[in-house]
Design a protein around this motif. Structure first.
Motif, mmCIF file in Angstrom:
data_model
loop_
_atom_site.group_PDB
_atom_site.id
_atom_site.type_symbol
_atom_site.label_atom_id
_atom_site.label_comp_id
_atom_site.label_asym_id
_atom_site.label_seq_id
_atom_site.Cartn_x
_atom_site.Cartn_y
_atom_site.Cartn_z
ATOM 1 N N ASP A 13 -52.040 69.659 -27.252
ATOM 2 C CA ASP A 13 -50.809 68.941 -26.890
ATOM 3 C C ASP A 13 -49.736 69.909 -26.401
ATOM 4 O O ASP A 13 -49.285 70.759 -27.154
ATOM 5 N N THR A 14 -49.302 69.741 -25.170
ATOM 6 C CA THR A 14 -48.283 70.631 -24.617
ATOM 7 C C THR A 14 -46.863 70.091 -24.802
ATOM 8 O O THR A 14 -45.912 70.850 -24.788
ATOM 9 N N GLN A 15 -46.705 68.783 -24.953
ATOM 10 C CA GLN A 15 -45.419 68.158 -25.301
ATOM 11 C C GLN A 15 -44.244 68.622 -24.434
ATOM 12 O O GLN A 15 -43.201 69.029 -24.933
ATOM 13 N N VAL A 16 -44.392 68.554 -23.118
ATOM 14 C CA VAL A 16 -43.333 68.957 -22.195
ATOM 15 C C VAL A 16 -42.216 67.912 -22.199
ATOM 16 O O VAL A 16 -42.468 66.715 -22.168
ATOM 17 N N ALA A 17 -40.984 68.404 -22.240
ATOM 18 C CA ALA A 17 -39.811 67.526 -22.244
ATOM 19 C C ALA A 17 -38.709 68.170 -21.413
ATOM 20 O O ALA A 17 -38.678 69.391 -21.250
ATOM 21 N N PRO A 18 -37.790 67.362 -20.881
ATOM 22 C CA PRO A 18 -36.671 67.928 -20.128
ATOM 23 C C PRO A 18 -35.891 68.926 -20.986
ATOM 24 O O PRO A 18 -35.617 68.671 -22.159
ATOM 25 N N GLY A 19 -35.610 70.081 -20.393
ATOM 26 C CA GLY A 19 -34.793 71.067 -21.083
ATOM 27 C C GLY A 19 -35.536 71.998 -22.026
ATOM 28 O O GLY A 19 -34.928 72.883 -22.612
ATOM 29 N N ARG A 71 -34.051 59.582 -20.556
ATOM 30 C CA ARG A 71 -34.410 58.761 -19.406
ATOM 31 C C ARG A 71 -35.870 58.967 -19.006
ATOM 32 O O ARG A 71 -36.373 60.092 -18.966
ATOM 33 N N TYR A 72 -36.513 57.890 -18.682
ATOM 34 C CA TYR A 72 -37.929 57.891 -18.313
ATOM 35 C C TYR A 72 -38.227 58.808 -17.124
ATOM 36 O O TYR A 72 -39.147 59.633 -17.190
ATOM 37 N N LEU A 73 -37.471 58.696 -16.051
ATOM 38 C CA LEU A 73 -37.751 59.505 -14.856
ATOM 39 C C LEU A 73 -37.587 60.998 -15.126
ATOM 40 O O LEU A 73 -38.340 61.812 -14.594
ATOM 41 N N ALA A 74 -36.632 61.362 -15.966
ATOM 42 C CA ALA A 74 -36.465 62.769 -16.330
ATOM 43 C C ALA A 74 -37.678 63.268 -17.113
ATOM 44 O O ALA A 74 -38.136 64.404 -16.919
ATOM 45 N N ASP A 75 -38.216 62.420 -17.985
ATOM 46 C CA ASP A 75 -39.422 62.779 -18.733
ATOM 47 C C ASP A 75 -40.606 62.989 -17.790
ATOM 48 O O ASP A 75 -41.363 63.956 -17.924
ATOM 49 N N ILE A 76 -40.779 62.093 -16.846
ATOM 50 C CA ILE A 76 -41.883 62.189 -15.880
ATOM 51 C C ILE A 76 -41.736 63.439 -15.016
ATOM 52 O O ILE A 76 -42.699 64.178 -14.800
ATOM 53 N N GLU A 77 -40.532 63.679 -14.528
ATOM 54 C CA GLU A 77 -40.284 64.854 -13.686
ATOM 55 C C GLU A 77 -40.582 66.145 -14.457
ATOM 56 O O GLU A 77 -41.228 67.056 -13.925
ATOM 57 N N ALA A 78 -40.137 66.239 -15.693
ATOM 58 C CA ALA A 78 -40.396 67.430 -16.503
ATOM 59 C C ALA A 78 -41.896 67.617 -16.728
ATOM 60 O O ALA A 78 -42.417 68.736 -16.626
ATOM 61 N N ALA A 79 -42.598 66.529 -17.015
ATOM 62 C CA ALA A 79 -44.049 66.602 -17.238
ATOM 63 C C ALA A 79 -44.776 67.057 -15.980
ATOM 64 O O ALA A 79 -45.678 67.906 -16.040
ATOM 65 N N ASN A 80 -44.390 66.516 -14.839
ATOM 66 C CA ASN A 80 -45.031 66.911 -13.580
ATOM 67 C C ASN A 80 -44.781 68.377 -13.253
ATOM 68 O O ASN A 80 -45.688 69.097 -12.822
ATOM 69 N N LYS A 81 -43.555 68.839 -13.462
ATOM 70 C CA LYS A 81 -43.238 70.254 -13.209
ATOM 71 C C LYS A 81 -44.029 71.153 -14.156
ATOM 72 O O LYS A 81 -44.528 72.205 -13.756
ATOM 73 N N GLY A 82 -44.150 70.745 -15.407
ATOM 74 C CA GLY A 82 -44.931 71.516 -16.365
ATOM 75 C C GLY A 82 -46.400 71.580 -15.978
ATOM 76 O O GLY A 82 -47.033 72.635 -16.066
ATOM 77 N N PHE A 83 -46.944 70.459 -15.525
ATOM 78 C CA PHE A 83 -48.345 70.429 -15.109
ATOM 79 C C PHE A 83 -48.563 71.310 -13.876
ATOM 80 O O PHE A 83 -49.579 71.999 -13.772
#
Length: 94
Positions: A13-19, A71-83
């Motif tokens: 589990d990488t658990q990427v989150a904004p910030g 916010r949902y979109l911030a979570d998705i954006e952070a996850a995509n950048k992490g991936f």
């Protein structure tokens, strides 16, 4: 290692989150690249739970103080950048 055997690289589990810091994902990808760059018998298994997704938490009520700013979109954006960081060394320099 025996001829024809498969190496499994497991990423928990990488658990990427904004910030949150994500440099470790680049390090993981680079390690995989450095260690197994010429081995086509390597399978990478990312166990999931890549995105923390605090915006979808079932523990915090909608409109509560703890949900403010999540916010949902911030979570998705952070996850995509992490991936992208995880995969960049593997697909870029290997």
């Amino acid at each position: 290692m025996a001829e024809g055997s498969i190496t499994h690289v497991v990423i928990p589990d990488t658990q990427v989150a904004p910030g949150t810091p994500t440099q470790h994902l680049t390090w993981i990808g680079q390690y995989i690249c450095d260690r197994w760059h010429d081995d086509n018998q390597v399978k990478i298994i990312h166990l999931g739970d890549h995105a923390h997704m605090a915006s979808l938490s079932s523990y915090d009520k909608k409109g509560s103080k703890t949900m403010e700013g999540k916010r949902y979109l911030a979570d998705i954006e952070a996850a995509n950048k992490g991936f992208d960081k995880l995969n960049a060394p593997i697909f870029g320099s290997c």
